[in-house]
Write a protein that holds these residues in place. Structure first.
Motif, PDB file in Angstrom:
ATOM      1  N   ASP A 155      49.131  45.815  35.835  1.00  0.00           N
ATOM      2  CA  ASP A 155      49.099  47.216  35.423  1.00  0.00           C
ATOM      3  C   ASP A 155      47.932  47.954  36.073  1.00  0.00           C
ATOM      4  O   ASP A 155      46.870  48.138  35.493  1.00  0.00           O
ATOM      5  N   GLU A 156      48.148  48.393  37.316  1.00  0.00           N
ATOM      6  CA  GLU A 156      47.068  49.010  38.093  1.00  0.00           C
ATOM      7  C   GLU A 156      46.541  50.287  37.434  1.00  0.00           C
ATOM      8  O   GLU A 156      45.341  50.547  37.437  1.00  0.00           O
ATOM      9  N   LYS A 157      47.444  51.090  36.860  1.00  0.00           N
ATOM     10  CA  LYS A 157      47.024  52.371  36.280  1.00  0.00           C
ATOM     11  C   LYS A 157      46.020  52.163  35.141  1.00  0.00           C
ATOM     12  O   LYS A 157      44.977  52.808  35.102  1.00  0.00           O
ATOM     13  N   SER A 158      46.321  51.243  34.227  1.00  0.00           N
ATOM     14  CA  SER A 158      45.397  51.027  33.113  1.00  0.00           C
ATOM     15  C   SER A 158      44.129  50.318  33.579  1.00  0.00           C
ATOM     16  O   SER A 158      43.044  50.547  33.043  1.00  0.00           O
ATOM     17  N   ILE A 159      44.246  49.465  34.612  1.00  0.00           N
ATOM     18  CA  ILE A 159      43.055  48.805  35.168  1.00  0.00           C
ATOM     19  C   ILE A 159      42.115  49.846  35.767  1.00  0.00           C
ATOM     20  O   ILE A 159      40.904  49.821  35.530  1.00  0.00           O
ATOM     21  N   LEU A 160      42.663  50.779  36.544  1.00  0.00           N
ATOM     22  CA  LEU A 160      41.835  51.833  37.147  1.00  0.00           C
ATOM     23  C   LEU A 160      41.189  52.705  36.074  1.00  0.00           C
ATOM     24  O   LEU A 160      40.036  53.108  36.210  1.00  0.00           O
ATOM     25  N   ALA A 161      41.922  52.985  34.998  1.00  0.00           N
ATOM     26  CA  ALA A 161      41.360  53.769  33.887  1.00  0.00           C
ATOM     27  C   ALA A 161      40.199  53.014  33.251  1.00  0.00           C
ATOM     28  O   ALA A 161      39.151  53.597  32.942  1.00  0.00           O
ATOM     29  N   GLY A 162      40.365  51.688  33.070  1.00  0.00           N
ATOM     30  CA  GLY A 162      39.288  50.866  32.524  1.00  0.00           C
ATOM     31  C   GLY A 162      38.091  50.819  33.448  1.00  0.00           C
ATOM     32  O   GLY A 162      36.936  50.851  32.997  1.00  0.00           O
ATOM     33  N   MET A 163      38.353  50.735  34.754  1.00  0.00           N
ATOM     34  CA  MET A 163      37.274  50.738  35.740  1.00  0.00           C
ATOM     35  C   MET A 163      36.508  52.060  35.703  1.00  0.00           C
ATOM     36  O   MET A 163      35.279  52.078  35.771  1.00  0.00           O
ATOM     37  N   LYS A 164      37.239  53.178  35.588  1.00  0.00           N
ATOM     38  CA  LYS A 164      36.580  54.490  35.549  1.00  0.00           C
ATOM     39  C   LYS A 164      35.710  54.612  34.304  1.00  0.00           C
ATOM     40  O   LYS A 164      34.570  55.093  34.375  1.00  0.00           O
ATOM     41  N   SER A 165      36.241  54.153  33.180  1.00  0.00           N
ATOM     42  CA  SER A 165      35.470  54.201  31.932  1.00  0.00           C
ATOM     43  C   SER A 165      34.193  53.369  32.056  1.00  0.00           C
ATOM     44  O   SER A 165      33.103  53.801  31.657  1.00  0.00           O
ATOM     45  N   TYR A 166      34.322  52.167  32.648  1.00  0.00           N
ATOM     46  CA  TYR A 166      33.167  51.293  32.833  1.00  0.00           C
ATOM     47  C   TYR A 166      32.154  51.923  33.792  1.00  0.00           C
ATOM     48  O   TYR A 166      30.942  51.915  33.538  1.00  0.00           O
ATOM     49  N   ALA A 167      32.646  52.483  34.907  1.00  0.00           N
ATOM     50  CA  ALA A 167      31.762  53.115  35.900  1.00  0.00           C
ATOM     51  C   ALA A 167      31.021  54.305  35.296  1.00  0.00           C
ATOM     52  O   ALA A 167      29.832  54.509  35.558  1.00  0.00           O
ATOM     53  N   ASP A 168      31.713  55.092  34.462  1.00  0.00           N
ATOM     54  CA  ASP A 168      31.072  56.234  33.799  1.00  0.00           C
ATOM     55  C   ASP A 168      29.997  55.757  32.825  1.00  0.00           C
ATOM     56  O   ASP A 168      28.892  56.300  32.781  1.00  0.00           O
ATOM     57  N   GLU A 169      30.335  54.716  32.070  1.00  0.00           N
ATOM     58  CA  GLU A 169      29.397  54.167  31.091  1.00  0.00           C
ATOM     59  C   GLU A 169      28.141  53.626  31.775  1.00  0.00           C
ATOM     60  O   GLU A 169      27.022  53.800  31.279  1.00  0.00           O
ATOM     61  N   GLN A 170      28.329  52.982  32.944  1.00  0.00           N
ATOM     62  CA  GLN A 170      27.209  52.401  33.683  1.00  0.00           C
ATOM     63  C   GLN A 170      26.516  53.419  34.606  1.00  0.00           C
ATOM     64  O   GLN A 170      25.546  53.103  35.273  1.00  0.00           O
ATOM     65  N   GLN A 171      27.085  54.633  34.668  1.00  0.00           N
ATOM     66  CA  GLN A 171      26.544  55.719  35.509  1.00  0.00           C
ATOM     67  C   GLN A 171      26.517  55.327  36.984  1.00  0.00           C
ATOM     68  O   GLN A 171      25.532  55.572  37.692  1.00  0.00           O
ATOM     69  N   PHE A 172      27.618  54.748  37.446  1.00  0.00           N
ATOM     70  CA  PHE A 172      27.745  54.429  38.875  1.00  0.00           C
ATOM     71  C   PHE A 172      27.797  55.722  39.665  1.00  0.00           C
ATOM     72  O   PHE A 172      28.519  56.654  39.293  1.00  0.00           O
ATOM     73  N   ASN A 173      27.064  55.791  40.760  1.00  0.00           N
ATOM     74  CA  ASN A 173      27.243  56.901  41.703  1.00  0.00           C
ATOM     75  C   ASN A 173      27.553  56.332  43.085  1.00  0.00           C
ATOM     76  O   ASN A 173      27.126  56.857  44.099  1.00  0.00           O
ATOM     77  N   VAL A 184      27.447  51.699  49.404  1.00  0.00           N
ATOM     78  CA  VAL A 184      27.692  50.696  48.361  1.00  0.00           C
ATOM     79  C   VAL A 184      29.143  50.774  47.891  1.00  0.00           C
ATOM     80  O   VAL A 184      29.634  51.856  47.555  1.00  0.00           O
ATOM     81  N   VAL A 185      29.794  49.607  47.874  1.00  0.00           N
ATOM     82  CA  VAL A 185      31.154  49.505  47.339  1.00  0.00           C
ATOM     83  C   VAL A 185      31.224  48.299  46.421  1.00  0.00           C
ATOM     84  O   VAL A 185      30.979  47.169  46.849  1.00  0.00           O
ATOM     85  N   LEU A 186      31.525  48.531  45.133  1.00  0.00           N
ATOM     86  CA  LEU A 186      31.830  47.449  44.207  1.00  0.00           C
ATOM     87  C   LEU A 186      33.338  47.240  44.225  1.00  0.00           C
ATOM     88  O   LEU A 186      34.097  48.220  44.261  1.00  0.00           O
ATOM     89  N   VAL A 187      33.758  45.983  44.207  1.00  0.00           N
ATOM     90  CA  VAL A 187      35.171  45.640  44.369  1.00  0.00           C
ATOM     91  C   VAL A 187      35.647  44.853  43.160  1.00  0.00           C
ATOM     92  O   VAL A 187      35.065  43.824  42.811  1.00  0.00           O
ATOM     93  N   ASN A 188      36.709  45.339  42.520  1.00  0.00           N
ATOM     94  CA  ASN A 188      37.319  44.627  41.398  1.00  0.00           C
ATOM     95  C   ASN A 188      38.630  44.016  41.877  1.00  0.00           C
ATOM     96  O   ASN A 188      39.588  44.723  42.177  1.00  0.00           O
ATOM     97  N   THR A 189      38.664  42.686  41.962  1.00  0.00           N
ATOM     98  CA  THR A 189      39.857  41.978  42.419  1.00  0.00           C
ATOM     99  C   THR A 189      40.738  41.549  41.248  1.00  0.00           C
ATOM    100  O   THR A 189      41.944  41.411  41.398  1.00  0.00           O
ATOM    101  N   ASN A 190      40.159  41.341  40.073  1.00  0.00           N
ATOM    102  CA  ASN A 190      40.921  40.833  38.922  1.00  0.00           C
ATOM    103  C   ASN A 190      41.712  41.955  38.254  1.00  0.00           C
ATOM    104  O   ASN A 190      41.378  42.423  37.169  1.00  0.00           O
ATOM    105  N   LEU A 191      42.784  42.375  38.928  1.00  0.00           N
ATOM    106  CA  LEU A 191      43.510  43.561  38.490  1.00  0.00           C
ATOM    107  C   LEU A 191      44.704  43.275  37.592  1.00  0.00           C
ATOM    108  O   LEU A 191      44.988  44.026  36.687  1.00  0.00           O
ATOM    109  N   GLY A 192      45.447  42.223  37.859  1.00  0.00           N
ATOM    110  CA  GLY A 192      46.681  42.002  37.113  1.00  0.00           C
ATOM    111  C   GLY A 192      47.747  42.987  37.557  1.00  0.00           C
ATOM    112  O   GLY A 192      47.638  43.629  38.606  1.00  0.00           O
TER     113      GLY A 192
END
Length: 198
Positions: A99-117, A89-97
């Protein structure tokens, strides 16, 4: 005349590179399978590496889209089902804009909150979205053991309202694929937030 022909050929090639000439059809191989993608954990992966014995599920997703919010439970459920069926399984976020660093941090926070494995990757320059001809979130692509597309489209028939679901398109496609059958419905229309091309 030769110069004009050369210029037209070059322009045509550039346009094809920017946008695929045809949508990704059932039976097509995994596009950009060896493109290196950054997972929100900081790990680099490819779709080929993410694929498991029974295939691969690629879903275009994001953090803040209202349709993603309405599909959170369904996304988690179908991704867990795929993993338990030995489908990568791979979820893909294309709407990055920009600032990649802050986008990745936001993605990690969201993935942790949703308990993605499973993987949640950044699609820089919308390369995967272009190769898949993906236009909405969530939009799903299921590939079999041989890496051939067997289903594309929506998770189910009611992306805006979980209570109104009658047909679980993606779950049915997984069931059919694991049974060695063609998907009873191989393509559906994905509704959701538009994927932006930065």
């Amino acid at each position: 005349m030769k110069k004009l022909y050369y210029c037209l050929s070059l322009l045509s090639g550039l346009l094809l590179a920017m946008h695929p000439p045809f949508p990704l059809e059932i039976g097509a191989p995994v596009p950009k399978a060896d493109l290196v993608l950054r997972d929100c954990s900081g790990q680099d992966i490819t779709l080929n590496k993410a694929k498991k014995t029974n295939g691969l599920l690629v879903m275009f997703s994001g953090n803040n889209c209202p349709y993603i919010q309405r599909n959170q439970g369904r996304t988690k459920s179908i991704c867990e089902h795929a993993l338990s069926s030995n489908i990568g399984v791979v979820l893909v976020n294309t709407n990055l804009g920009a600032d990649e660093k802050s986008i990745l941090a936001g993605m990690k926070s969201y993935a942790d909150e949703q308990q993605f494995n499973w993987y949640y990757v950044a699609d820089k320059k919308a390369e995967l979205a272009e190769a898949f001809d993906a236009n909405h979130m969530p939009e799903c692509y299921l590939f079999n053991q041989q890496g051939k597309l067997v289903y594309k489209g929506a998770i189910d028939d009611s992306p805006g309202n979980a209570d109104a679901v009658k047909l679980k398109h993606l779950e049915n496609a997984i069931t059919d694929m694991l049974a060695g059958k063609a998907a009873r419905v191989a393509a559906t229309t994905a509704l959701g937030c538009n994927i932006k091309r930065f």
